[in-house]
Design a protein around this motif. Structure first.
Motif, mmCIF file in Angstrom:
data_model
loop_
_atom_site.group_PDB
_atom_site.id
_atom_site.type_symbol
_atom_site.label_atom_id
_atom_site.label_comp_id
_atom_site.label_asym_id
_atom_site.label_seq_id
_atom_site.Cartn_x
_atom_site.Cartn_y
_atom_site.Cartn_z
ATOM 1 N N GLU A 68 0.842 -1.196 0.000
ATOM 2 C CA GLU A 68 0.000 0.000 0.000
ATOM 3 C C GLU A 68 0.878 1.247 0.000
ATOM 4 O OE1 GLU A 68 -3.416 1.000 2.774
ATOM 5 O OE2 GLU A 68 -3.642 -1.171 2.355
ATOM 6 N N VAL A 69 0.869 1.977 -1.109
ATOM 7 C CA VAL A 69 1.641 3.218 -1.198
ATOM 8 C C VAL A 69 0.726 4.264 -1.824
ATOM 9 C CG1 VAL A 69 3.705 4.341 -2.117
ATOM 10 C CG2 VAL A 69 3.758 1.887 -1.660
ATOM 11 N N ASP A 70 0.590 5.368 -1.125
ATOM 12 C CA ASP A 70 -0.247 6.465 -1.634
ATOM 13 C C ASP A 70 0.167 6.865 -3.038
ATOM 14 O OD1 ASP A 70 -2.194 7.127 0.004
ATOM 15 O OD2 ASP A 70 -1.238 8.919 0.886
ATOM 16 N N GLY A 71 -0.760 6.925 -3.971
ATOM 17 C CA GLY A 71 -0.429 7.380 -5.324
ATOM 18 C C GLY A 71 0.130 6.284 -6.208
ATOM 19 N N MET A 72 0.271 5.045 -5.696
ATOM 20 C CA MET A 72 0.781 3.951 -6.538
ATOM 21 C C MET A 72 -0.275 2.858 -6.642
ATOM 22 S SD MET A 72 4.817 3.509 -5.768
ATOM 23 C CE MET A 72 5.962 4.861 -6.007
ATOM 24 N N GLY A 73 -1.402 3.233 -7.203
ATOM 25 C CA GLY A 73 -2.495 2.287 -7.395
ATOM 26 C C GLY A 73 -2.783 2.118 -8.873
ATOM 27 N N ALA A 429 11.722 6.548 -1.031
ATOM 28 C CA ALA A 429 11.917 5.970 0.311
ATOM 29 C C ALA A 429 10.638 5.274 0.773
ATOM 30 C CB ALA A 429 12.326 7.058 1.294
ATOM 31 N N LYS A 430 9.531 5.970 0.621
ATOM 32 C CA LYS A 430 8.248 5.448 1.099
ATOM 33 C C LYS A 430 7.871 4.152 0.358
ATOM 34 C CE LYS A 430 4.622 7.844 -0.025
ATOM 35 N NZ LYS A 430 3.723 8.964 -0.262
ATOM 36 N N SER A 431 8.014 4.168 -0.958
ATOM 37 C CA SER A 431 7.626 2.982 -1.722
ATOM 38 C C SER A 431 8.586 1.828 -1.452
ATOM 39 C CB SER A 431 7.543 3.297 -3.223
ATOM 40 O OG SER A 431 8.746 3.847 -3.698
ATOM 41 N N TYR A 432 9.875 2.139 -1.349
ATOM 42 C CA TYR A 432 10.861 1.084 -1.086
ATOM 43 C C TYR A 432 10.564 0.397 0.251
ATOM 44 C CZ TYR A 432 15.188 -1.451 -0.548
ATOM 45 O OH TYR A 432 16.096 -2.474 -0.378
ATOM 46 N N ILE A 433 10.376 1.208 1.266
ATOM 47 C CA ILE A 433 10.154 0.645 2.604
ATOM 48 C C ILE A 433 8.848 -0.158 2.639
ATOM 49 C CG2 ILE A 433 9.691 1.262 5.029
ATOM 50 C CD1 ILE A 433 11.784 3.591 4.575
#
Ligand code: GLU
Ligand code: MG
Length: 459
Positions: A68-73, A429-433
């Protein structure tokens, strides 16, 4: 040559060689090499425009689970835009060529979650300090065959041999494949340096020539592809996973690096007047790596399986120590060769494996090292023994820490490391983590057989 001219030249070369498809290859946050291929007829336009890709792919982990990553749907698209300078005809795949790509937004800017653009940014940061780098990754892998367990009917991977470390019987078993592999690398302009049968059952090691970080990261991708493909074409399976057989030596992807002046003429790591011929600037860079290592590991040793490799006394490193030719240290300062004292001065990060996305790993290593230079850090005394044999008190006195023992712990550290987070930028960083957390969550709910099955052939 301008990018347009190079694009024309590459398109013509592909056509002349009878290429039908050109793979646009990228490496994702899970370290998986993925691609979309353009047919030759549309290639010239695709080089300019790129191939569309859903933004969600940077939220996908090595199990194809979407984090779940904001903006990666499901809504939103980027363009896989190839770097024509990376064009290679693939000797192991008929009528096929490949290029590595940058992930660009639709209006042609580097996308914030693009790993290759992240590396380019860190190269620029180093340039700002008057430094150009030379880097390369060493390849260790386990060569296996697929066998059927007659009792259960299950398919299993079995190492091709039980040969000893560097033993010539190990060379004997794989020589026909290695010969084809080296020819395929040479055909792609990748210069091979050494090969040997390594310690583990079926384990192989091959080293290639160093290059500037971007070329070296591209070479990493092309070489990994070549190792797997040539093995497969010969009925074998090459696993570059960190610990494909849990009872055998692990596979490292040690990163060698040296710091040069802007012109690439003088090796700034070399200082004949200093101990081990290693300059103060080199020590600061190494100190930066050691200082950030508890977090950096989340990127250089990025899978659940990676932490089964990083055990004391396995020659893979388990402590934030450094030393000249110390193969249990996280950083080994390599001894030089007399024929080229300056050129051969370099250091090696052992705490790195081939599940790492090389663009992220190189970029993060540079960010950590440059931070060491910025803060004029001192790596402390070199260690001349296996740090795992020191007492805990002694390690503490020398400032040596045990690595995090799980990916989850390394990610906790990354979340607190402002230097690495700033360098990555918030979306990457956010998507990687998120991707890595999802992997950890899945593997921690399953057993060792599930872990090795899902790591074996992904890297
Ligand atoms: N296989 C070891 C590793 O996991 C490295 C052995 C060596 O080349 O020193 O890193
Ligand atoms: Mg080795």
């Amino acid at each position: 040559m301008s990018k347009k001219k190079l694009a024309d030249k590459v398109t013509e070369a592909a056509r002349d060689a009878g290429v039908r498809f050109v793979r646009f290859m990228y490496t994702d946050n899970g370290g998986i090499i993925r691609a979309k291929a353009s047919h030759i007829d549309g290639l010239r336009d695709r080089i300019d425009d790129g191939i569309g890709l859903t933004v969600a792919m940077q939220a996908m982990n090595m199990m194809d689970q979407l984090a779940e990553v904001d903006g990666m749907g499901p809504v939103g698209e980027i363009r896989l835009t190839p770097d024509p300078a990376s064009f290679r005809i693939l000797p192991y795949a008929p009528n096929t060529a490949a290029m590595t790509v940058d992930m660009l937004t639709i209006d042609g800017k580097a996308w914030d979650a693009c790993p290759r653009s992240f590396l380019k940014r860190q190269i620029k940061v180093a340039e700002g300090h008057g430094i150009s780098l030379q880097m390369v990754v060493e390849f260790e892998w386990s060569m296996a065959e697929k066998v059927i367990d007659f009792n259960t009917g299950e398919e299993k991977f079995k190492p091709v041999d039980e040969s000893l470390c560097f033993s010539t019987t190990g060379f004997m078993v794989t020589q026909h494949v290695i010969n084809e592999l080296v020819e395929a690398l040479e055909d792609q302009g990748i210069q091979v340096e050494q090969f040997y049968a390594e310690l583990g059952h079926g384990q192989q090691e091959l080293s290639i020539r160093h290059a500037d970080p971007l070329t070296a990261a591209d070479n990493h991708i092309f070489a990994r592809e070549t190792i797997r493909n040539v093995s497969y074409n010969n009925g074998l399976y090459a696993s570059l996973a960190p610990k494909p057989f849990l009872d055998q030596a692990g596979n490292g992807g040690h990163i060698h690096f040296s710091l040069w002046d802007a012109e690439g003429e003088r090796n700034l790591m070399y200082d004949p007047d200093k101990p081990y011929g290693f300059s103060e600037l080199g020590l600061q860079f190494v100190a930066g790596i050691l200082d950030h290592l508890p977090a950096l590991l989340a990127i250089t040793c990025p899978t659940y399986n990676s932490y089964h490799r990083l055990q004391p006394h396995f020659w893979a490193s388990a402590y934030t120590a450094w030393g000249p030719d110390n193969r249990e240290g996280a950083v080994r300062v390599a001894s030089r060769f007399h024929s080229n004292e300056e050129g051969s001065a370099n250091a090696e990060l052992k705490a790195a494996d081939l599940a790492a996305n090389p663009y992220l790993a190189f970029g993060a290593l540079i960010a950590a090292g440059v931070d060491g230079i910025r803060r004029k850090l001192d790596p402390g005394e070199p260690i001349f023994v296996d740090p795992g044999t020191l007492t805990e008190d002694e390690r503490q006195r020398r400032g040596i820490k045990r690595f995090p023992t799980t990916l989850s712990e390394a990610l906790d550290n990354l979340e607190k490391d402002d230097v690495l987070l700033d360098a990555l930028g918030s979306l990457l960083a956010k998507s990687y983590i998120a991707v890595k957390r999802k992997e950890y969550e899945t593997f921690s709910q399953h057993d060792a057989a599930f872990e090795t099955k899902h790591h074996f052939w992904k890297f």
